[in-house]
Design a protein around this motif. Structure first.
Motif, PDB file in Angstrom:
ATOM      1  N   ASN A  44     -45.440  40.114  10.405  1.00  0.00           N
ATOM      2  CA  ASN A  44     -46.438  39.068  10.626  1.00  0.00           C
ATOM      3  C   ASN A  44     -46.853  38.931  12.085  1.00  0.00           C
ATOM      4  N   GLU A  45     -46.094  39.537  12.990  1.00  0.00           N
ATOM      5  CA  GLU A  45     -46.456  39.508  14.407  1.00  0.00           C
ATOM      6  C   GLU A  45     -47.652  40.408  14.696  1.00  0.00           C
ATOM      7  N   ILE A  46     -47.959  41.296  13.755  1.00  0.00           N
ATOM      8  CA  ILE A  46     -49.005  42.307  13.961  1.00  0.00           C
ATOM      9  C   ILE A  46     -50.325  41.826  13.368  1.00  0.00           C
ATOM     10  N   SER A  47     -51.383  41.904  14.168  1.00  0.00           N
ATOM     11  CA  SER A  47     -52.727  41.521  13.725  1.00  0.00           C
ATOM     12  C   SER A  47     -53.712  42.625  14.082  1.00  0.00           C
ATOM     13  N   TRP A  48     -54.969  42.392  13.785  1.00  0.00           N
ATOM     14  CA  TRP A  48     -55.983  43.370  14.167  1.00  0.00           C
ATOM     15  C   TRP A  48     -56.079  43.501  15.686  1.00  0.00           C
ATOM     16  N   ILE A  49     -55.697  42.454  16.403  1.00  0.00           N
ATOM     17  CA  ILE A  49     -55.696  42.542  17.866  1.00  0.00           C
ATOM     18  C   ILE A  49     -54.616  43.522  18.323  1.00  0.00           C
ATOM     19  N   THR A  50     -53.443  43.443  17.691  1.00  0.00           N
ATOM     20  CA  THR A  50     -52.370  44.386  17.994  1.00  0.00           C
ATOM     21  C   THR A  50     -52.830  45.815  17.742  1.00  0.00           C
ATOM     22  N   GLU A  51     -53.520  46.009  16.629  1.00  0.00           N
ATOM     23  CA  GLU A  51     -53.986  47.344  16.276  1.00  0.00           C
ATOM     24  C   GLU A  51     -54.981  47.879  17.308  1.00  0.00           C
ATOM     25  N   LYS A  52     -55.888  47.012  17.761  1.00  0.00           N
ATOM     26  CA  LYS A  52     -56.857  47.431  18.782  1.00  0.00           C
ATOM     27  C   LYS A  52     -56.158  47.766  20.098  1.00  0.00           C
ATOM     28  N   ALA A  53     -55.212  46.929  20.496  1.00  0.00           N
ATOM     29  CA  ALA A  53     -54.485  47.165  21.741  1.00  0.00           C
ATOM     30  C   ALA A  53     -53.683  48.462  21.663  1.00  0.00           C
ATOM     31  N   SER A  54     -53.024  48.686  20.533  1.00  0.00           N
ATOM     32  CA  SER A  54     -52.237  49.904  20.352  1.00  0.00           C
ATOM     33  C   SER A  54     -53.125  51.145  20.356  1.00  0.00           C
ATOM     34  N   ARG A  55     -54.294  51.009  19.759  1.00  0.00           N
ATOM     35  CA  ARG A  55     -55.244  52.134  19.740  1.00  0.00           C
ATOM     36  C   ARG A  55     -55.671  52.503  21.166  1.00  0.00           C
ATOM     37  N   LYS A  56     -55.884  51.486  21.991  1.00  0.00           N
ATOM     38  CA  LYS A  56     -56.251  51.740  23.385  1.00  0.00           C
ATOM     39  C   LYS A  56     -55.145  52.512  24.108  1.00  0.00           C
ATOM     40  N   LEU A  57     -53.902  52.112  23.883  1.00  0.00           N
ATOM     41  CA  LEU A  57     -52.775  52.800  24.528  1.00  0.00           C
ATOM     42  C   LEU A  57     -52.644  54.228  24.009  1.00  0.00           C
ATOM     43  N   LEU A  58     -52.852  54.411  22.708  1.00  0.00           N
ATOM     44  CA  LEU A  58     -52.775  55.745  22.112  1.00  0.00           C
ATOM     45  C   LEU A  58     -53.835  56.662  22.708  1.00  0.00           C
ATOM     46  N   GLU A  59     -55.062  56.162  22.801  1.00  0.00           N
ATOM     47  CA  GLU A  59     -56.154  56.965  23.327  1.00  0.00           C
ATOM     48  C   GLU A  59     -55.951  57.295  24.802  1.00  0.00           C
ATOM     49  N   SER A  60     -55.169  56.458  25.483  1.00  0.00           N
ATOM     50  CA  SER A  60     -54.887  56.689  26.897  1.00  0.00           C
ATOM     51  C   SER A  60     -53.705  57.624  27.107  1.00  0.00           C
ATOM     52  N   GLY A  61     -53.041  58.014  26.021  1.00  0.00           N
ATOM     53  CA  GLY A  61     -51.944  58.970  26.111  1.00  0.00           C
ATOM     54  C   GLY A  61     -50.593  58.369  26.460  1.00  0.00           C
ATOM     55  N   LEU A  62     -50.468  57.045  26.342  1.00  0.00           N
ATOM     56  CA  LEU A  62     -49.199  56.398  26.676  1.00  0.00           C
ATOM     57  C   LEU A  62     -48.274  56.389  25.463  1.00  0.00           C
ATOM     58  N   THR A  63     -47.054  56.831  25.645  1.00  0.00           N
ATOM     59  CA  THR A  63     -46.039  56.758  24.591  1.00  0.00           C
ATOM     60  C   THR A  63     -45.550  55.323  24.464  1.00  0.00           C
ATOM     61  N   VAL A  64     -45.509  54.819  23.231  1.00  0.00           N
ATOM     62  CA  VAL A  64     -45.019  53.459  22.977  1.00  0.00           C
ATOM     63  C   VAL A  64     -43.914  53.531  21.941  1.00  0.00           C
TER      64      VAL A  64
END
Length: 498
Positions: free
Chosen positions: A350-370
């Motif tokens: 429940n901590e995950i929302s569409w905002i989390t998904e957008k933020a994670s996508r930005k990090l993924l596209e930037s090549g950052l390992t999470v």
């Protein structure tokens, strides 16, 4: 009608003497089944019909709360009904609207917030059953604050993800806002610094336990404080129970830490934590990263932050420099032939929302390992369905589920702890349901400074006494060669003979 300010005063008064147990319902607490009890109670106390209750009402199990894409869910909070997306995504707005309560700051802001979001009648915790009034619940929170080892700080994003029709049973609320009525007596074997981090502190702020890894703690503040914090001896403001040992950033302290790390030829891996790196000023974060990249012996480092879980919109705020700094450091490290990763901390889907998904996508596209580290928490994520759902949601966002930790033996967190058997069972049930590289390691951070050890590698486990034993060959020094470490199940979960 009782005014808002009057209710706040009543809650404060009730909190002073422990949980108020005034009569708010004529319905017995335990005699009826859950379903019948709440149908009858709600018919008596509210116009709300049972069929109209939110799907998570009185349930800790995960259910699908996915909102329509880009729904502005924070507007459900009356105080933020008119808050635009631009404002909500602003880190400046978030920090100005954080809800805090500690020894130096009054509870007034918290209680005023609760008074606005809570209905007149709310369920008690499932442990107690029954219903309670708004001000009785608020009194329980005030009493909980007086007994907690952690001060309260909760970001607006977190507050907007809570089911306020049933907060006492909400898996997000229970992690960050204390209620005294569910707290248990501490286990006699626990200590404030149960992992003995201070014993392994080489210089101020550098914990060097493993041969090739060290923990660097340049800050003791977090955007949101977890009630089960491992580092409750140092993180956050003082509480009524704990005078904190703070980690404050200073040039002298940073220089001492850098000098030590550079002097250790066998040291190759640094975790930058705290506190939370999310609260490091961008120029301090970049300075730390640059120094680590420049050290010949350091091959990789990790930035530890719960920010992605508790305030993901900051990653999307074009006016804030923290994310820009983080990604720039990642690029610098990559060009230097070194690896940098962000380690974050989600505990429930429940901590995950569409905002989390957008933020994670930005990090993924930037090549950052999470990567993600989860703590196993009683009544929050201690079943296979919830844990598996979390793992799959993380995997979908390209966040690697890294660790699931057995909850540490720290004060005032006994109600969060599970028996070791729970983590063993969940691992066994999940094994094979996700790709192997997305399967987290289920570990115990051994009391007494033994470090992390797979729960399955226990030497022994007695369910009747609740004692499990472990060895840790990799951790030496301080007479730890051949040491046997013990983890103790919560007393209320011990098996008894019929």
């Amino acid at each position: 009608m009782i005014s808002s300010s009057c209710r706040v005063q009543q809650a404060l008064a009730r909190g002073k003497g422990g949980i108020y147990r005034g009569r708010t319902s004529s319905t017995p607490l335990r005699k009826l089944s859950t379903t019948i009890h709440f149908r009858n109670a709600l018919a008596t106390h509210s116009s709300l019909k049972y069929s109209e209750l939110p799907p998570t009402w009185y349930s800790r199990r995960w259910v699908d709360l996915s909102e329509p894409h880009h729904e502005e869910f924070w507007r459900a909070i009356p105080l933020w009904r008119d808050v635009s997306r631009e404002d909500f995504f602003s880190w400046d707005w978030s920090t100005k609207n954080v809800v805090e309560a500690n020894e130096k700051k009054t509870n007034k802001k918290l209680l005023e917030f609760l008074d606005v979001v809570l209905p007149d009648i709310v369920p008690r915790t499932r442990e107690l059953g029954g219903l309670q009034s708004r001000d009785e619940f608020m009194g329980d929170v005030v009493s909980g604050l007086r007994k907690a080892t952690m001060s309260l700080r909760v970001m607006p994003y977190v507050l907007s993800r809570i089911n306020w029709s049933d907060p006492a049973n909400d898996p997000i609320f229970r992690q960050f806002i204390p209620i005294k009525s569910i707290m248990m007596d501490d286990h006699k074997a626990l200590t404030l610094d149960s992992l003995e981090e201070k014993e392994d502190e080489a210089v101020p702020g550098v914990i060097h336990r493993y041969p090739d890894k060290a923990l660097f703690l340049p800050i003791s503040a977090c955007p949101t404080y977890c009630l089960f914090c491992t580092r409750s001896y140092a993180v956050g403001p003082d509480t009524a129970l704990v005078d904190k040992l703070t980690y404050k950033t200073s040039l002298k302290k940073l220089d001492e830490a850098y000098a030590y790390m550079e002097s250790q030829e066998g040291l190759h891996d640094i975790v930058v934590s705290g506190g939370d790196a999310y609260y490091l000023q961008p120029h301090i974060l970049e300075s730390i990263g640059d120094r680590l990249i420049g050290m010949k012996n350091i091959e990789r480092f990790r930035i530890a932050s719960k920010g992605l879980a508790v305030s993901p919109q900051r990653f999307l705020d074009p006016k804030d420099k923290w994310t820009e700094t983080l990604l720039r450091l990642s690029d610098k490290a990559r060009k230097a032939g070194k690896h940098m990763a962000l380690h974050t901390h989600f505990n429930h889907p429940n901590e995950i929302s569409w905002i989390t998904e957008k933020a994670s996508r930005k990090l993924l596209e930037s090549g950052l390992t999470v990567r993600n580290q989860t703590v196993l928490l009683r009544g929050i994520n201690d079943d296979a369905d919830t844990m598996l759902t979390l793992i799959k949601k993380l995997a979908k966002m390209a966040i690697q589920p890294y660790y699931v930790y057995q909850c540490d033996m720290v004060p005032k967190a006994e109600h969060f702890r599970t028996p070791l058997q729970t983590i063993l069972d969940i691992e066994a049930q999940i094994q094979g349901t996700v790709a192997g590289f997305m399967m987290p390691k289920f570990v115990v951070d051994l009391p007494g400074g033994g470090g992390k050890r797979a729960a399955s590698l226990r030497e022994s486990y007695d369910r009747k006494t609740g004692v499990s034993t472990f060895t840790q060959p990799a951790v030496k020094g301080r007479d730890r060669e051949n040491k046997v470490y013990k983890y103790y199940d919560p007393v209320d979960t011990l098996q008894t003979e019929s």
